[in-house]
Every structure is written in structure tokens, then in C-alpha cells.
Design a protein around this motif. Structure first.
Motif, short mmCIF file in Angstrom:
data_model
loop_
_atom_site.label_atom_id
_atom_site.label_comp_id
_atom_site.label_asym_id
_atom_site.label_seq_id
_atom_site.Cartn_x
_atom_site.Cartn_y
_atom_site.Cartn_z
N TRP A 85 -16.30 21.88 -11.25
CA TRP A 85 -16.56 20.49 -11.30
C TRP A 85 -17.55 20.03 -11.91
O TRP A 85 -18.19 20.50 -11.66
CB TRP A 85 -16.26 19.69 -9.70
N LEU A 117 -17.67 15.47 -8.53
CA LEU A 117 -18.01 15.64 -7.08
C LEU A 117 -18.64 14.25 -6.50
O LEU A 117 -18.16 14.04 -5.37
CB LEU A 117 -19.06 16.34 -7.05
N ARG A 159 -19.44 23.41 -5.79
CA ARG A 159 -19.40 22.77 -6.72
C ARG A 159 -18.70 23.92 -8.58
O ARG A 159 -17.68 23.20 -8.90
CB ARG A 159 -20.41 22.14 -7.53
N GLN A 167 -21.29 17.06 -11.47
CA GLN A 167 -21.34 16.72 -10.70
C GLN A 167 -21.11 15.16 -10.54
O GLN A 167 -20.87 14.49 -9.48
CB GLN A 167 -23.65 16.70 -11.06
N GLU A 175 -28.56 18.66 -4.84
CA GLU A 175 -28.33 20.02 -5.28
C GLU A 175 -29.70 20.50 -5.53
O GLU A 175 -29.83 21.94 -5.53
CB GLU A 175 -27.07 19.93 -6.25
N ARG A 187 -24.10 23.47 -5.21
CA ARG A 187 -23.68 23.87 -6.61
C ARG A 187 -22.94 24.89 -6.89
O ARG A 187 -22.44 24.88 -7.28
CB ARG A 187 -25.19 24.01 -6.69
#
Length: 234
Positions: free
Chosen positions: A20, A25, A15, A22, A40, A12
Motif C-alpha cells: 500500500w 492507507l 503498510r 500512504q 510513520e 510503515r
């Protein structure tokens, strides 16, 4: 990077550092957004293949992803078990896995369309041995191969998904009978039938009428509960 408490929180953090979502990603890694959410929240561990993919995306070591301590020499117990092995028979030793931890799920020989519907056969091509942490205690599982791109980037052409034949209540992603075939779409119940929704915006939504007196189980074959993508060479 400093130590962050869990693999999920480290993912997390990475990212967020890129700004980004979810979904972004998921698209970059070639998996579904739901899988990213599970990772995550530490509800599921990525496979070694996926850890390598994430490490390359963010230019970090697998050591750090797994342990939070760069440069540590981890042992085999640190590595996640493979989530799936394929076998031509429902045999007791499909490979170097402890079959007590895995579920043998039949993989049907005909692909199922994520585009125009195709007829699905009940013939079993091989067996997908799926780790129990991936599918829980679900019993009515069948694995099917996807043919088409209407569900990308969530489900890609060539992916394998497992459907739970005992779960036929939308909303969610389901295998559905349509035009004498089977297709996989996101499904919502609306008055008089079902709305079949593709993820790929190049495809249109479709209304599937549900004749009076027909049960959902007559049309919906099962909920998609697991997904496998072959990322070899990416």
C-alpha cells in the motif's frame, strides 16, 4: 512479528507488507495522507480510536503497535492522550484531561463547504480542546466543520478542521472566500489569482481572480493545520 524500533516504523512495515501507498492507507483508515506520514515519522501519535482502526486493518494487536512486543500488558501511560475534547464553554474542566496540555479553539456554528461555498458565521458553537502536540504553538486558530465531499478522501463530509488565520501563503489547503461564502480547497497561486483544486476528481478545478491591489489575506482565511474525523461505527 519481530520487534521494530518505533510505532511509526511498525506502521510503515505493515503498510509495505500490503504493497500500500500512504494514500491507500489514508483512504482505508479514513484520514489524510499527511496524518499517515506524520505517524510513520513518529511526529504524531495516533489516537486510541485510530490505533484500533489500524489494528483491524492489518489484523495486529494494539499491544504490538504500541510496544513491539505481542501479548505485553501495557499500562495507561502507553496509550496516547485523546487529541481533542469538545465542550460547550471555554471552561477549565471539559472532561478528564489536563487542560494545561490542550488549546481551546473556537468551533464555528456554521459548516464550511468542501463543495459549493457556504457563508461562514463568526458565532461559536462550542470549543474544541486540541492537544498541544497536534497544533504546536500556532495562535490564530479557528475550527470549522466541513460540509461536502469535494476534498475526499483527504477531508470528508462532517470532518472538523482547524485553520490558522495567521498563515495565508499558498501552496497548501486553505479556507478561501468565494462567491460570498467560504470553501476549503488546495490552493496554488497563479498569475492573476488563485487556483482552487479539489481532491475529489468528480469536481473541477476553479480559478479565482485576485483583483489588483487585494492582498491574499483578503481572500484566504487561513491554512488547514489539523483535522478530526469521527470514525465511530466504522
Amino acid at each position: 512479528m519481530r520487534n521494530i524500533s518505533s510505532l511509526g516504523s511498525r506502521m510503515r512495515k505493515l503498510r509495505s507488507s500490503r504493497g500500500w501507498t500512504q494514500q491507500r492507507l489514508a483512504a482505508e483508515a479514513g484520514i489524510g495522507r499527511a496524518a499517515v506520514a506524520h505517524y510513520e515519522k513518529d511526529r504524531r501519535r495516533p489516537s486510541l480510536e485510530m490505533l484500533e482502526r489500524i489494528g483491524r486493518l492489518f489484523d495486529v494487536d494494539i499491544d504490538w503497535l504500541l510496544t513491539g512486543r505481542p501479548g505485553r500488558q501495557f499500562d495507561a501511560s502507553d496509550l496516547p492522550q485523546p487529541v481533542v475534547k469538545f465542550s460547550s464553554r471555554m471552561e477549565k474542566d471539559p472532561g478528564a484531561i489536563n487542560t494545561e496540555d490542550y488549546r481551546a479553539v473556537p468551533l464555528l456554528s456554521d459548516p464550511v463547504a468542501a463543495g459549493a461555498p457556504l457563508i461562514s458565521s463568526d458565532l461559536v458553537e462550542e470549543w474544541a480542546w486540541i492537544h498541544g502536540t497536534q497544533v504546536g504553538r500556532r495562535q490564530g486558530l479557528v475550527a470549522i466543520r466541513i460540509d461536502g465531499d469535494s476534498m475526499t478522501p483527504l477531508i470528508r463530509d462532517g470532518d472538523i478542521i482547524a485553520i490558522d488565520k495567521d498563515d495565508v501563503t499558498p501552496p497548501g489547503i486553505f479556507a478561501v472566500r468565494a462567491d460570498e461564502g467560504v470553501t476549503v480547497k488546495r490552493v496554488k497561486v497563479i498569475r492573476g489569482g488563485l487556483l482552487l483544486i479539489p481532491e475529489n476528481r468528480d469536481y473541477e478545478q476553479r480559478f479565482l481572480e485576485l483583483p489588483r491591489g487585494r492582498a491574499l489575506s483578503d481572500v484566504i482565511l487561513g491554512r488547514a493545520v489539523w483535522q478530526w474525523s469521527n470514525l465511530t461505527g466504522l
